[in-house]
Each structure stands twice: as C-alpha cells, then as structure tokens.
Design an enzyme around this catalytic site. Structure first.
Site, PDB file in Angstrom:
ATOM      1  CG  HIS A  20      -8.099  12.250 -35.865  1.00 48.75           C
ATOM      2  ND1 HIS A  20      -7.332  12.463 -36.982  1.00 48.75           N
ATOM      3  CD2 HIS A  20      -9.361  12.064 -36.312  1.00 48.75           C
ATOM      4  CE1 HIS A  20      -8.092  12.401 -38.073  1.00 48.75           C
ATOM      5  NE2 HIS A  20      -9.336  12.171 -37.690  1.00 48.75           N
ATOM      6  CE  LYS A  44     -15.446   2.081 -51.122  1.00 47.20           C
ATOM      7  NZ  LYS A  44     -16.626   2.781 -50.897  1.00 47.20           N
ATOM      8  NE  ARG A  95     -14.496  17.610 -38.797  1.00 50.66           N
ATOM      9  CZ  ARG A  95     -13.958  17.073 -39.860  1.00 50.66           C
ATOM     10  NH1 ARG A  95     -12.688  17.255 -40.103  1.00 50.66           N
ATOM     11  NH2 ARG A  95     -14.657  16.361 -40.711  1.00 50.66           N
ATOM     12  CB  SER A 133      -7.108  13.664 -42.625  1.00 55.64           C
ATOM     13  OG  SER A 133      -7.172  13.208 -41.303  1.00 55.64           O
TER      14      SER A 133
END
Ligand code: PNS
Length: 164
Positions: A20, A44, A95, A133
């Site tokens: 990032h 959520k 990616r 992450s």
C-alpha cells in the site's frame, strides 16, 4: 503531475502494508494529494485493528508527507465519498491475475453508479507482489516474521495484537 487533483485510495488497510505504501508514493508522482480512505461497515466488521488504530498507523507512516497524504475513514458508498471529497479518481493496486476479477467488478459497478469517477489501476511493486494484509496477519498470528513487508510501526502493533 496533476497537482490540483486529489486521488482517493480506498481499502480496508487492516493493516497498511508496504505494498500500500509503495502505491501511495507512486500515486504522489501523478497526483497532488492522496486520501487513504478506510472503508468501514459496522455490520460486517471482522477487522483486527479499530478504525482509529488504522488511521493512526497510516498517519505515522506518511508523517513526512502529511501535507499531501491524508488518512480518513468513510461509511457507505465509495462513489458518494469521492463526491464529498470533490475527487474524480480512485486508485487501486493490482497484484496477481487473481485480483483482476474482483477489481474489475468493483470498477464496473462504481462506473455504473457514477460514470464521472475513474478507477485507475497501478501495478504493485515486485517486492510487494505477494503481500496482503490478510496473509501478513495470518503469518504473524502463527509466529512468522513479516519484517520488511509492513512498516515498522505496523510490525510493532501486529506483534502486540498477537502477543508475539
Ligand atoms: O482493501 P479492500 O478490502 O479490497 O477494499 C475494498 C473497498 C473498501 C475498496 C470496497 O469494499 C469499497 O469500495 N467499499 C465501500 C462500499 C462500496 O462502495 N461498495 C460498492 C463497491 S462496488
């Protein structure tokens, strides 16, 4: 460079990784300002870090360019948030090929909701190609070392969370 343009870089950033960070730095070569915008959804939310913790980590990482990089959070649709920020550009990183379908769907949906908003994709740097992450959290939770894949302040916080 388009110095007057503000680009929105939305994501979960739970937590921010060096992938990032690389993307934000490269975006700054093209746009005057970048808003790193954490999307929140209280219904959520399975995040490891609170929004406040994520904002703090991002602010620490970009302390030396704080006049050009702003951390923020939003609820609701990204297209509405971008409008509130008077931005017409959303940045997303790509990616591997596996990212493509998800990203393509989101870009198309956002385009349908607001055609004036452009999604620009940037390839992630090769050293961050396999970082995410989700993986970083999993590796740290199982005692692995992710030094170099996340900023130092994030590494420290991750170790604290998982008591490593
Ligand atoms: O880092 P992520 O989790 O891949 O980012 C996904 C994100 C935050 C960009 C996406 O979920 C989003 O834009 N959420 C805001 C709500 C919204 O606008 N949903 C419709 C997207 S087409």
């Amino acid at each position: 460079m388009t110095p007057d343009h503000v680009a929105i870089y939305p994501g979960s950033f739970d937590p921010i990784t060096n992938g990032h960070v690389d993307l934000v730095k490269r975006t700054l070569r093209v746009f005057g300002k970048v808003i790193v915008a954490i999307a929140t959804n209280p219904d959520k939310d399975h995040s490891l870090f609170t929004v406040e913790e994520r904002l703090q980590m991002i602010n620490e990482v970009f302390a030396d360019v704080k006049d050009r990089v702003q951390a923020d959070s939003f609820q609701g649709l990204l297209v509405d948030y971008a409008e509130r920020k008077h931005s017409t550009v959303v940045i997303r990183g790509l990616r591997a090929i596996s990212d493509f379908e998800y990203e393509f769907q989101m870009a198309m949906m956002n385009h349908r909701l607001k055609p004036q908003l452009e999604t620009l994709f940037m390839m992630t740097g090769e050293s961050e190609f396999y970082t995410s992450s989700r993986l970083v959290k999993e590796v740290v939770s199982l005692g692995g070392n992710v030094a170099g894949l996340v900023p130092d302040n994030v590494l420290k916080k991750l170790k604290q969370k998982f008591k490593r």
